[in-house]
Design an enzyme around this catalytic site. Structure first.
Site, short mmCIF file in Angstrom:
data_model
loop_
_atom_site.label_atom_id
_atom_site.label_comp_id
_atom_site.label_asym_id
_atom_site.label_seq_id
_atom_site.Cartn_x
_atom_site.Cartn_y
_atom_site.Cartn_z
N HIS A 59 0.85 -1.23 -0.09
CA HIS A 59 0.07 0.05 -0.14
C HIS A 59 0.88 1.43 0.11
CE1 HIS A 59 -3.97 1.85 1.08
NE2 HIS A 59 -3.17 3.10 1.27
N HIS A 61 1.48 5.59 -2.08
CA HIS A 61 0.89 6.54 -2.89
C HIS A 61 2.04 7.12 -3.62
CE1 HIS A 61 -3.07 6.58 -1.24
NE2 HIS A 61 -2.65 6.14 -0.12
N GLN A 154 -9.75 9.26 -4.91
CA GLN A 154 -9.29 9.81 -3.69
C GLN A 154 -10.59 10.71 -3.09
OE1 GLN A 154 -5.87 10.73 -1.41
NE2 GLN A 154 -8.00 10.88 -0.30
N HIS A 212 -9.34 1.80 0.17
CA HIS A 212 -9.21 2.37 1.35
C HIS A 212 -10.61 2.14 1.78
CE1 HIS A 212 -5.85 4.27 -0.39
NE2 HIS A 212 -5.34 4.88 0.57
N GLU A 215 -11.10 4.05 6.79
CA GLU A 215 -10.00 4.83 7.50
C GLU A 215 -10.44 5.93 8.39
OE1 GLU A 215 -7.07 6.32 4.91
OE2 GLU A 215 -5.42 6.71 6.46
N ASP A 311 2.46 3.14 2.85
CA ASP A 311 1.46 4.24 2.79
C ASP A 311 2.07 5.61 2.09
OD1 ASP A 311 -1.07 5.20 2.43
OD2 ASP A 311 -1.57 5.39 4.54
FE FE2 Z 1 -3.38 5.08 1.40
#
Ligand code: FE2
Length: 427
Positions: A59, A61, A154, A212, A215, A311
């Site tokens: 995971h 970005h 996102q 995701h 979270e 992440d």
């Molecule tokens: Fe993430």
């Protein structure tokens, strides 16, 4: 074709010592004691240090990485300010800058023995700049990193205009995995609907899913239940991942006792992101302040495959990081209090074999027939590797050494004491 590579006198993660490993034509040909030396082979003495399969990050970005400070830093340190900050940065992004930062990060990753990464890529930009940049990077790094891309809306696939259209455009361009963010949709109902739509899209296209999911510190954020349901309904067992799952930290124990078997039954993988969630969660608490990371040991005990992700590295959400999956695993170990011998080894697995299962990597491991991708760590066990964030003495890809680091050592000038320490200790 490169010469055969023979590693002599290594330790294996299972504790076997005095082991040789022969790599030829990109594959591991043999593993065992006292192997013969093929003609023209390159021979390296491992000095008893431990071989490991490469680190895998389930995971990440990569479109945001190494952007720390652009256009400003996250003052509150919260998830929501990070998302807002990313929104400010997006219009200023250029494809060249995205590619340069991603390639710089991939250099760090290789040096750290991180040879497979699943990265989310934001698709909520009509230009799909980040998608095109990371598709280019995927090809550039293919000789040394397996880069898997997730189409990540996102701003919410239902909440943001054109997000669903853009997500499908990204898949048409060759993005590998369907992403989502149900807890960021406008309502719980929209969140559940987004999970249904995205799982159906993945099933129709024969793709994997990585969302995701929850979270949040809200114990009533239960999209993981919906994700497990649609995974089961659509027969996507083993192809779906719930990332973060932090609301599970705060859920009622009775509800969790029902939820864990549902996740297990659906074969949904879980990814915790220890560095990020120990930083972002519990921000609305006074004291006691929740840790927020999902229930890792409980999920493992229930038979759920759990991986750890990095992440973020130097981006709107996290100012630190260096691509070191041992740092990620060590933080996971501490936050989850997995301090038993078994628990610590499980944390090492969470950044190696468990993540490889999540990505669906073929030929991963140290057995004959696997890809000749492996590390030599300056440690004699997985636990020692975690304790020391062990040096990656060698990083090998397809039977070729692609990175080296010197042994970590210090010289001492003390009366009556050794003149050198390397911090290792046999236990
Ligand atoms: Fe993430």
């Amino acid at each position: 074709m490169a010469a055969p590579l023979l590693i002599r006198n290594a330790t294996l993660p299972d504790g076997r010592t005095g082991i040789d490993l022969l790599a030829r034509d990109g594959r591991i040909e043999a593993v065992g004691p006292a192997l013969g030396t093929p003609e023209a082979a390159e021979v390296i003495d491992a000095g008893g240090w431990m071989l490991s399969p490469p680190f895998v990050d389930a995971h990440f970005h990569m479109d945001a990485t190494l952007s720390y400070g652009l256009p400003r830093v996250n003052a509150s340190g919260t998830l929501l300010e990070g998302i807002a900050l990313w929104g400010e940065l997006k219009p200023q992004l250029t494809q060249d800058a995205l590619v340069v930062r991603a390639l710089d990060y991939c250099d760090w990753a290789v040096a750290q023995g991180l040879l497979a990464i699943r990265t989310h890529v934001d698709v909520c930009d009509d230009r799909l700049l980040a998608v095109e940049a990371l598709l280019h990077v995927r090809e550039r790094v293919r000789p040394y990193i397996d880069l898997q891309l997730v189409a990540f809306p996102q701003d919410g696939v239902l909440r943001a205009p054109r997000a669903m259209v853009n997500l499908q455009r990204a898949l048409d361009l060759g993005v590998d995995v369907v992403g989502g963010i149900p807890h960021f949709e406008r309502t719980m109902a929209d969140g559940a609907e987004s999970v249904r739509l995205l799982c159906e899209l993945a099933a129709a296209r024969g793709l994997r899913v990585d969302m995701h999911c929850d979270e949040s510190d809200d114990p009533l954020s239960r999209h993981i239940e919906t994700l497990a349901f649609h995974t089961q309904r659509l027969g996507l067992h083993g192809r779906v991942t719930g990332s973060h799952l932090t609301s599970m930290h705060s859920m009622d124990n009775y509800y969790v006792s029902k939820l864990l078997p549902l996740i297990r039954e659906a074969g949904v993988h879980a990814v915790a992101n220890p560095l990020i969630n120990i930083t972002l969660q519990g921000r609305h608490d006074s004291y006691p302040r929740r840790r927020g990371m999902t229930r890792v040991p409980e999920m493992l005990a229930a038979g759920i495959n759990v991986g750890f992700g990095h992440d973020c590295v130097m981006d709107p959400w996290y100012s630190l990081g260096s691509g070191c999956m041992l740092e990620v695993a060590a933080m996971g170990l501490h936050v989850a209090q997995m301090t038993s011998q078994q628990g610590m080894r499980q944390c090492f697995d969470a950044v190696t074999v468990n993540n490889a299962r999540i990505l669906g990597l073929e030929g991963y491991g140290l057995e004959p027939g696997c890809h000749a991708d492996f590390l030599l760590l300056q440690a004699r066990s997985p636990v020692e590797a975690l304790r020391l964030r062990a040096q990656r003495l060698l990083v090998v890809r397809a039977g070729t050494v692609i990175a080296r680091s010197p042994e970590r050592t210090a010289t001492l000038n003390l009366p009556g004491r050794p003149d050198r320490v390397d911090f290792t200790r046999q236990t």
